[in-house]
Design a protein around this motif. Structure first.
Motif: not given
Length: 291
Positions: A148-157
């Motif tokens: 979930x954290x990786x997904x959020x970072x990828x989305x914001x990036x």
């Protein structure tokens, strides 16, 4: 990961568009001396948003099990309320947001660098706080793991990169279609978060019906590809209470109907849409500022 990616992408792109509009306004108004204050406001908004997320995490970690469940349940309800308001507000205001931001920035310029700083802080900070508030219960619902954290970072990036390309005129995006698609996706995610919040309140003993199951799928492998897909997108598990299902359907169906049914507002006369405003190729001066 898909849930948090979409959330990060949607909220991140909204923030990127806000920054793009404000930056373009300062460049065209020949007030480049206020750009430092703009970026300072953005930076502080990002720090405050991360700090807010950390406070939510560490606050719940120090609670008892019942208090954690109650905290998570009530926070889920608040988060769904905010994201629902945001989805409908963005759809209603998408064609006038450029003019509104220009007016606010014009007023902020009259207050000097502090006004520009505050305008950027409030505009970006709102998006950041909404993101942190909505991601927290989503993380809780998805359980342990870094996905979930990786997904959020990828989305914001991805949103940041897309915002840069849109500002420079490299990429032209149908923002109305994008926000409609991601808005519908967020409503589905919000339905799952709301149902999970009800389950938390049942675990805390605040809401009854914890043992009244709507279904109990024995042998259902939640770690399989299909189990991960259903849990990740719809937040549906092998065991759900009757009240969870009623909450899920009771929120999803009318909210999605109203979101897809509500008409788009007509653009004001002579005012370009956000798509036109943010996809237009910048002047050489603005391109230099972007670097």
């Amino acid at each position: 990961m898909l849930q948090t990616f979409l959330t990060g992408l949607r909220e991140g792109l909204e923030a990127a568009l806000v920054v793009s509009i404000l930056l373009t306004f300062l460049v065209r108004a020949e007030r480049r001396d206020r750009i430092v204050a703009l970026w300072a406001g953005v930076a502080v908004a990002v720090v405050v948003s991360f700090g807010f997320g950390a406070v939510l995490h560490f606050t719940s970690a120090s609670m008892s099990f019942e208090a954690q469940e109650a905290f998570g349940g009530f926070l889920s309800i608040v988060a769904v309320g905010f994201v629902t308001w945001m989805v409908f507000w963005m759809k209603r205001a998408s064609r006038t947001i450029k003019g509104d931001l220009h007016q606010k920035m014009q007023s902020a310029l009259e207050l000097g660098a502090a006004g520009v700083f505050l305008a950027a802080l409030l505009a970006v900070g709102r998006e950041g706080l909404e993101t942190a508030l909505f991601l927290y219960p989503t993380f809780q619902a998805q359980g342990s793991g870094a996905a979930p954290a990786i997904g959020a970072v990828l989305g914001i990036g991805t949103a940041v990169v897309a915002g840069v390309f849109i500002y420079r005129g490299t990429v032209r995006m149908n923002l109305a279609a994008f926000f409609k698609f991601t808005g519908a996706a967020l409503i589905v995610i919000a339905a799952g978060v709301l149902a999970y919040g009800v389950h938390d309140l049942q675990e805390a003993g605040i809401v009854p019906g914890l043992n009244t199951l709507a279904w109990d799928l024995q042998g259902y492998d939640v770690t399989s590809w299909y189990g991960t897909l259903v849990k990740g997108i719809f937040n549906l598990g092998p065991q759900m209470t009757v009240l969870e299902v009623i909450t899920y359907v009771g929120y999803l169906v009318p909210t999605m109907f109203l979101f897809l049914r509500s008409p788009q507002p007509q653009p004001s006369t002579g005012e370009p849409t956000p798509v036109q405003a943010n996809t237009a190729s910048p002047s050489p001066q603005s391109a230099a500022v972007a670097h």
